[in-house]
Design a protein around this motif. Structure first.
Motif, PDB file in Angstrom:
ATOM      1  N   GLY A 104       6.479  -1.763  -1.090  1.00 45.47           N
ATOM      2  CA  GLY A 104       7.222  -2.922  -0.607  1.00 45.47           C
ATOM      3  C   GLY A 104       6.912  -3.097   0.869  1.00 45.47           C
ATOM      4  O   GLY A 104       7.056  -2.156   1.653  1.00 45.47           O
ATOM      5  N   VAL A 160       6.070  -7.277  -2.879  1.00 45.06           N
ATOM      6  CA  VAL A 160       5.925  -6.032  -3.627  1.00 45.06           C
ATOM      7  C   VAL A 160       4.505  -6.003  -4.182  1.00 45.06           C
ATOM      8  O   VAL A 160       4.017  -7.009  -4.698  1.00 45.06           O
ATOM      9  N   LEU A 174      13.898  -5.687  -1.333  1.00 46.95           N
ATOM     10  CA  LEU A 174      12.710  -5.072  -1.923  1.00 46.95           C
ATOM     11  C   LEU A 174      13.105  -4.008  -2.950  1.00 46.95           C
ATOM     12  O   LEU A 174      12.522  -3.944  -4.038  1.00 46.95           O
TER      13      LEU A 174
END
Length: 177
Positions: free
Chosen positions: A133, A106, A158
């Motif tokens: 992400g 991220v 994510l």
């Protein structure tokens, strides 16, 4: 590669600091979650938006699985936001493609997001900051193929991580593990 607790805490602290230093009230903080639920790799934004709404964060959220913000309605959504808010703080949230060793990471970056860039789409830049992400990596095959070949497991992890970062930044405790 799943982000560790201290990485999540660090990003949550940065988001919180950005929001606090902006001087914006919570209702003037917008998370613009971009993507489409018609492609696994591109569904990160709408998943995050849906999860944020379920957590009832104190911020405005645009882009959910029910009402996604994507290439076809992004400009209209931005017009609505400009009409409704004087000077909002906008965090854009989207999936991105990159290097194979960064899948699952991220990123929080200063400045606007350029949505659709990996697919050579020309869309308006959005956001004061952006959270992306890394859902998959770019290979010599056509890029669209990599959004379609993305694992839902990666996208879900994510999405959970990004939601955890945002809920921690808002001072709420997230039930996501």
């Amino acid at each position: 590669m799943e982000p560790k607790g201290e990485e999540i805490n660090c990003l949550a602290l940065k988001v919180k600091e950005i929001i606090q230093s902006s001087g914006c009230q919570n209702e003037d903080v917008i998370f613009l979650c971009i993507g489409s639920d018609r492609s696994v790799g591109d569904s990160l934004g709408p998943l995050v938006g849906t999860m944020l709404k379920e957590h009832t964060v104190p911020y405005r959220v645009y882009g959910t699985l029910e009402n996604p913000v994507h290439a076809f309605n992004l400009k209209d959504t931005l017009k609505k936001i400009k009409k409704q808010f004087k000077k909002p703080l906008i965090f854009s949230v989207d999936a991105c493609l990159g290097n194979q060793n960064q899948v699952g990471y991220v990123f929080l970056k200063d400045g606007p997001l350029v949505p659709g860039k990996a697919l050579k789409k020309v869309l308006p830049e959005v956001g004061d900051y952006h959270i992306t992400g890394m859902v998959n990596y770019i290979d010599p095959l056509p890029t669209m193929q990599f959004l379609n070949d993305t694992r839902l497991y990666t996208v879900m992890n994510l999405a959970k991580t990004i939601v955890k970062i945002i809920t921690q930044a808002s001072g709420e405790t997230s039930g996501i593990k």
